[in-house]
Design an enzyme around this catalytic site. Structure first.
Site, short mmCIF file in Angstrom:
data_model
loop_
_atom_site.label_atom_id
_atom_site.label_comp_id
_atom_site.label_asym_id
_atom_site.label_seq_id
_atom_site.Cartn_x
_atom_site.Cartn_y
_atom_site.Cartn_z
N TYR A 98 0.83 -1.22 0.00
CA TYR A 98 0.00 0.00 0.00
C TYR A 98 0.87 1.26 0.00
N GLU B 141 -8.36 -7.21 4.90
CA GLU B 141 -7.53 -8.26 4.30
C GLU B 141 -6.83 -9.10 5.37
N TYR C 195 -14.80 -18.00 -4.85
CA TYR C 195 -13.91 -18.28 -5.97
C TYR C 195 -12.49 -18.52 -5.48
N TYR D 30 -11.61 -17.93 -10.56
CA TYR D 30 -12.67 -18.82 -11.04
C TYR D 30 -13.56 -19.23 -9.88
N GLY E 251 -21.86 -17.15 -16.10
CA GLY E 251 -22.24 -16.62 -14.78
C GLY E 251 -23.00 -17.62 -13.93
N THR F 272 -21.77 -20.28 -12.76
CA THR F 272 -20.89 -21.07 -11.88
C THR F 272 -21.15 -20.82 -10.39
N PRO F 273 -21.16 -19.55 -9.92
CA PRO F 273 -21.41 -19.38 -8.48
C PRO F 273 -22.84 -19.75 -8.09
N VAL G 237 -19.23 -9.90 -10.19
CA VAL G 237 -18.77 -9.44 -11.51
C VAL G 237 -17.53 -10.25 -11.90
N PHE G 238 -17.55 -10.83 -13.10
CA PHE G 238 -16.42 -11.63 -13.56
C PHE G 238 -15.34 -10.75 -14.20
C1 LIG Z 1 -14.72 -13.25 -8.95
C2 LIG Z 1 -14.57 -13.82 -10.35
C3 LIG Z 1 -15.06 -15.07 -10.64
C4 LIG Z 1 -14.93 -15.59 -11.93
N1 LIG Z 1 -15.44 -16.84 -12.20
C5 LIG Z 1 -15.34 -17.35 -13.45
C6 LIG Z 1 -15.85 -18.65 -13.75
O1 LIG Z 1 -16.38 -19.34 -12.89
N2 LIG Z 1 -15.73 -19.11 -15.03
C7 LIG Z 1 -15.12 -18.36 -16.02
O2 LIG Z 1 -15.03 -18.83 -17.16
N3 LIG Z 1 -14.64 -17.12 -15.75
C8 LIG Z 1 -14.72 -16.62 -14.49
N4 LIG Z 1 -14.19 -15.37 -14.22
C9 LIG Z 1 -13.48 -14.67 -15.30
C10 LIG Z 1 -12.03 -15.15 -15.36
O3 LIG Z 1 -11.34 -14.75 -14.19
C11 LIG Z 1 -11.27 -14.56 -16.55
O4 LIG Z 1 -11.48 -13.18 -16.60
C12 LIG Z 1 -11.67 -15.19 -17.87
O5 LIG Z 1 -11.43 -16.60 -17.85
C13 LIG Z 1 -10.88 -14.58 -19.03
O6 LIG Z 1 -9.51 -14.72 -18.73
P1 LIG Z 1 -8.42 -14.84 -19.88
O7 LIG Z 1 -7.10 -14.75 -19.20
O8 LIG Z 1 -8.67 -16.02 -20.74
O9 LIG Z 1 -8.68 -13.56 -20.71
P2 LIG Z 1 -7.91 -12.16 -20.52
O10 LIG Z 1 -6.50 -12.31 -20.91
O11 LIG Z 1 -8.21 -11.65 -19.16
O12 LIG Z 1 -8.65 -11.28 -21.59
C14 LIG Z 1 -10.04 -10.98 -21.44
C15 LIG Z 1 -10.50 -10.29 -22.68
O13 LIG Z 1 -9.84 -9.05 -22.81
C16 LIG Z 1 -9.51 -8.88 -24.16
N5 LIG Z 1 -8.35 -7.99 -24.31
C17 LIG Z 1 -7.04 -8.29 -24.13
N6 LIG Z 1 -6.29 -7.23 -24.45
C18 LIG Z 1 -7.14 -6.24 -24.84
C19 LIG Z 1 -6.99 -4.92 -25.32
N7 LIG Z 1 -5.79 -4.39 -25.51
N8 LIG Z 1 -8.12 -4.21 -25.60
C20 LIG Z 1 -9.34 -4.74 -25.46
N9 LIG Z 1 -9.54 -6.00 -25.03
C21 LIG Z 1 -8.46 -6.73 -24.74
C22 LIG Z 1 -9.19 -10.26 -24.67
O14 LIG Z 1 -9.38 -10.35 -26.09
C23 LIG Z 1 -10.20 -11.10 -23.96
O15 LIG Z 1 -11.38 -11.23 -24.73
C24 LIG Z 1 -14.31 -14.84 -12.94
C25 LIG Z 1 -13.79 -13.57 -12.63
C26 LIG Z 1 -13.90 -13.06 -11.34
C27 LIG Z 1 -13.34 -11.70 -11.03
C1 HEM Z 2 -6.32 2.19 -1.38
C2 HEM Z 2 -5.65 1.46 -2.26
C3 HEM Z 2 -6.28 0.57 -3.29
C4 HEM Z 2 -7.48 0.67 -3.91
C5 HEM Z 2 -8.53 1.73 -3.74
C6 HEM Z 2 -7.60 -0.44 -4.82
C7 HEM Z 2 -8.71 -0.70 -5.61
C8 HEM Z 2 -8.88 -1.82 -6.39
C9 HEM Z 2 -10.07 -2.16 -7.12
C10 HEM Z 2 -11.35 -1.34 -7.15
C11 HEM Z 2 -9.85 -3.33 -7.77
C12 HEM Z 2 -10.84 -4.09 -8.66
C13 HEM Z 2 -11.59 -5.06 -7.75
C14 HEM Z 2 -12.70 -5.78 -8.43
O1 HEM Z 2 -13.55 -5.14 -9.04
O2 HEM Z 2 -12.76 -7.00 -8.35
C15 HEM Z 2 -8.52 -3.75 -7.45
C16 HEM Z 2 -7.91 -4.88 -7.94
C17 HEM Z 2 -6.57 -5.13 -7.80
N1 HEM Z 2 -5.70 -4.48 -6.97
FE1 HEM Z 2 -6.08 -2.89 -5.81
N2 HEM Z 2 -6.46 -1.19 -4.75
C18 HEM Z 2 -5.62 -0.59 -3.84
C19 HEM Z 2 -4.38 -1.06 -3.45
C20 HEM Z 2 -3.71 -2.08 -4.08
C21 HEM Z 2 -2.37 -2.50 -3.76
C22 HEM Z 2 -1.50 -1.92 -2.65
C23 HEM Z 2 -2.03 -3.50 -4.64
C24 HEM Z 2 -0.72 -4.24 -4.73
C25 HEM Z 2 0.28 -3.81 -5.46
C26 HEM Z 2 -3.20 -3.73 -5.48
C27 HEM Z 2 -3.29 -4.68 -6.47
C28 HEM Z 2 -4.45 -5.03 -7.14
C29 HEM Z 2 -4.53 -6.09 -8.13
C30 HEM Z 2 -3.37 -6.96 -8.61
C31 HEM Z 2 -5.86 -6.16 -8.53
C32 HEM Z 2 -6.46 -7.09 -9.61
C33 HEM Z 2 -6.32 -6.32 -10.89
C34 HEM Z 2 -5.93 -7.10 -12.09
O3 HEM Z 2 -5.64 -8.29 -12.01
O4 HEM Z 2 -5.90 -6.45 -13.13
N3 HEM Z 2 -4.18 -2.85 -5.11
N4 HEM Z 2 -7.94 -2.81 -6.60
#
Ligand SMILES: Cc1cc2nc3c(=O)[nH]c(=O)nc-3n(C[C@H](O)[C@H](O)[C@H](O)COP(=O)(O)OP(=O)(O)OC[C@H]3O[C@@H](n4cnc5c(N)ncnc54)[C@H](O)[C@@H]3O)c2cc1C
Ligand code: HEM
Length: 386
Positions: A98, A140, A189, A206, A268, A270-271, A377-378
């Site tokens: 942080y 956390e 998940y 997932y 969606g 799955t959960p 939200v996935f």
């Molecule tokens: C809480 C939670 C639960 C989930 N549960 C499930 C589940 O049960 N089953 C499931 O299938 N998924 C689930 N997901 C979604 C899953 O985590 C992944 O996001 C999903 O599988 C896609 O991952 P990926 O790495 O294959 O695609 P990613 O690499 O994340 O890419 C996602 C999309 O972004 C696009 N993208 C990449 N680069 C760019 C760019 N430059 N501009 C625009 N678009 C771009 C890609 O073309 C792709 O279509 C869940 C997500 C969350 C947060």
């Molecule tokens: C006050 C400080 C922070 C705020 C407000 C914040 C906010 C958020 C929010 C809103 C998300 C998306 C959550 C969701 O919709 O599921 C997220 C994801 C995430 N955050 Fe933070 N965050 C903070 C600090 C941090 C720190 C300290 C780290 C570590 C370096 C971190 C790393 C990440 C990562 C890795 C993700 C997932 C994003 C991805 O995979 O693209 N965050 N955070």
């Protein structure tokens, strides 16, 4: 609560900072990854960075948090904080990180607002940041402490890989070591870490799609343009060992005996399927209404699991919406307009954002209070930013 000194400063600068945050966050991430390139290996999603989704989610949450502090000075936005804390904990975020984020975020703010920023404004926004950060750190810590082990990643062997509807696959895992296992709640998940063909490690979440508890199975939909799901579908084989996190997620079945409505679209389910499974396994006598939308019957990933579980429950009913309708289904997109929603129901929602927004609005119009509507939200929750 914001201090009396910072309150008027935040109130006055919220529109300016809110309007610039979309420019501030890319500058922040550029600085963060220049100083800490290791954060892109096994922590941040490369795709979210490319598409800008994560930037929108972070921007949305900070702006939403600041305006919450101004409009409701005596409370914190518990739901938003809890969602972020669960997501962070599933990624193993630590307290010292942080400070790292703070330094780069505030350097980006100072750069972007160079012409208007004063020490007073910087101090007030620093207070907002640490109020949010401290609340997240506390949540956390509690989430980590509640786990059966102190490890971030645990090895699990892929025991089965079962096709689940067009384009989806269920992975059934078994423990690959003797690490104590946290019992997962239905609806939670895990984070899954894989190594991409170019050597970079990436993590995705997932939902557990079958029995929760100490068993682990999840169902993924193949995203051809994605990074992780193609590796899971095409490269990970039965017998391979993959690393997964402890279970997290706050969208879990709440205790009680009131009616439950599970509404899902596409993957969606799955959960909601896991919640349904837990109701069936416990022989629940709660009234359960399962609503599911798909393009066609074959693409419904958990069709047999969900229809079996509905059969097992005396109080359960199923309604389907198919874009390519079949006998007994509704045609087109899901709507609650014709659905007889049970009084006093809790609604669990999962699917694409436009689907969830629409169903949530219809549910509220039909009398379900917002506090009884829970959605997963996935992806980064860009709903927060809207
Ligand atoms: C809480 C939670 C639960 C989930 N549960 C499930 C589940 O049960 N089953 C499931 O299938 N998924 C689930 N997901 C979604 C899953 O985590 C992944 O996001 C999903 O599988 C896609 O991952 P990926 O790495 O294959 O695609 P990613 O690499 O994340 O890419 C996602 C999309 O972004 C696009 N993208 C990449 N680069 C760019 C760019 N430059 N501009 C625009 N678009 C771009 C890609 O073309 C792709 O279509 C869940 C997500 C969350 C947060
Ligand atoms: C006050 C400080 C922070 C705020 C407000 C914040 C906010 C958020 C929010 C809103 C998300 C998306 C959550 C969701 O919709 O599921 C997220 C994801 C995430 N955050 Fe933070 N965050 C903070 C600090 C941090 C720190 C300290 C780290 C570590 C370096 C971190 C790393 C990440 C990562 C890795 C993700 C997932 C994003 C991805 O995979 O693209 N965050 N955070």
């Amino acid at each position: 609560m914001l201090s009396d000194k910072s309150f008027p400063v935040i109130e006055a600068t919220l529109p300016l900072v809110g309007s610039r945050i979309g420019e501030i966050t890319p500058k922040f991430y550029a600085r963060l990854f220049a100083a800490h390139p290791e954060l892109l290996d096994g922590l941040f999603s490369r795709s979210n960075q490319r598409s800008g989704n994560q930037q929108q989610a972070l921007a949305g949450s900070i702006a939403a948090f600041a305006s919450h502090l101004v409009n409701n000075p005596d409370t914190l936005p518990e739901t938003v904080l809890s969602r972020i804390a669960h997501r962070h904990a599933s990624l193993g975020i630590t307290e010292p990180q942080y400070q790292v984020v703070y330094e780069h975020l505030f350097a980006a703010i100072a750069e972007d607002l160079a012409e208007v920023i004063t020490p007073e404004i910087a101090e007030a926004w620093t207070e907002v940041y640490w109020l949010m950060a401290d609340a997240l750190i506390k949540l956390e810590k509690g989430l980590y402490a509640a786990q059966a082990n102190a490890k971030m990643w645990t090895p699990w062997k892929v025991a089965a890989k079962t096709p689940a509807g067009t384009g989806s696959m269920t992975f059934t895992l078994e423990p690959a070591d003797d690490t104590p296992i946290t019992a997962a709640l239905p609806g939670q998940y895990v984070s899954v870490k894989v190594t991409l063909p170019d050597g970079l490690r990436q993590v995705r979440q997932y939902s557990l799609s079958g029995d929760a508890g100490t068993s682990r199975s999840f169902t993924t939909k193949l995203d051809d343009g994605g990074e992780v799901s193609p590796v899971l579908h095409n490269s990970v084989a039965v017998g391979d060992v993959i690393e997964i996190s402890n279970p997290y997620g706050e969208i879990t079945l709440k205790e009680g005996d009131g009616p439950v409505v599970l509404a899902s679209a596409g993957i969606g389910c799955t959960p909601t399927a896991s919640i349904l499974r837990s109701l069936a396994e416990s022989g629940s006598d709660r009234q359960v209404l399962v609503l599911h939308a798909e393009s066609n019957l074959d693409s419904w990933a958990l069709r047999s699991q969900m229809t079996d579980d509905v059969e097992r429950l005396d109080g359960a009913d199923l309604q389907l919406w198919l874009e390519q309708p079949e006998a007994g289904s509704n045609a087109g997109f899901m709507t609650l307009r014709e659905v007889d929603l049970p009084a006093n129901a809790s609604l669990y929602l999962c699917g694409p954002l436009p689907f969830m927004k629409n169903i949530r609005n219809e549910a509220i119009s039909a009398g379900i209070p917002a506090t009884k509507i829970h959605y997963e939200v996935f992806g980064p929750d860009i709903w927060l930013a809207s």
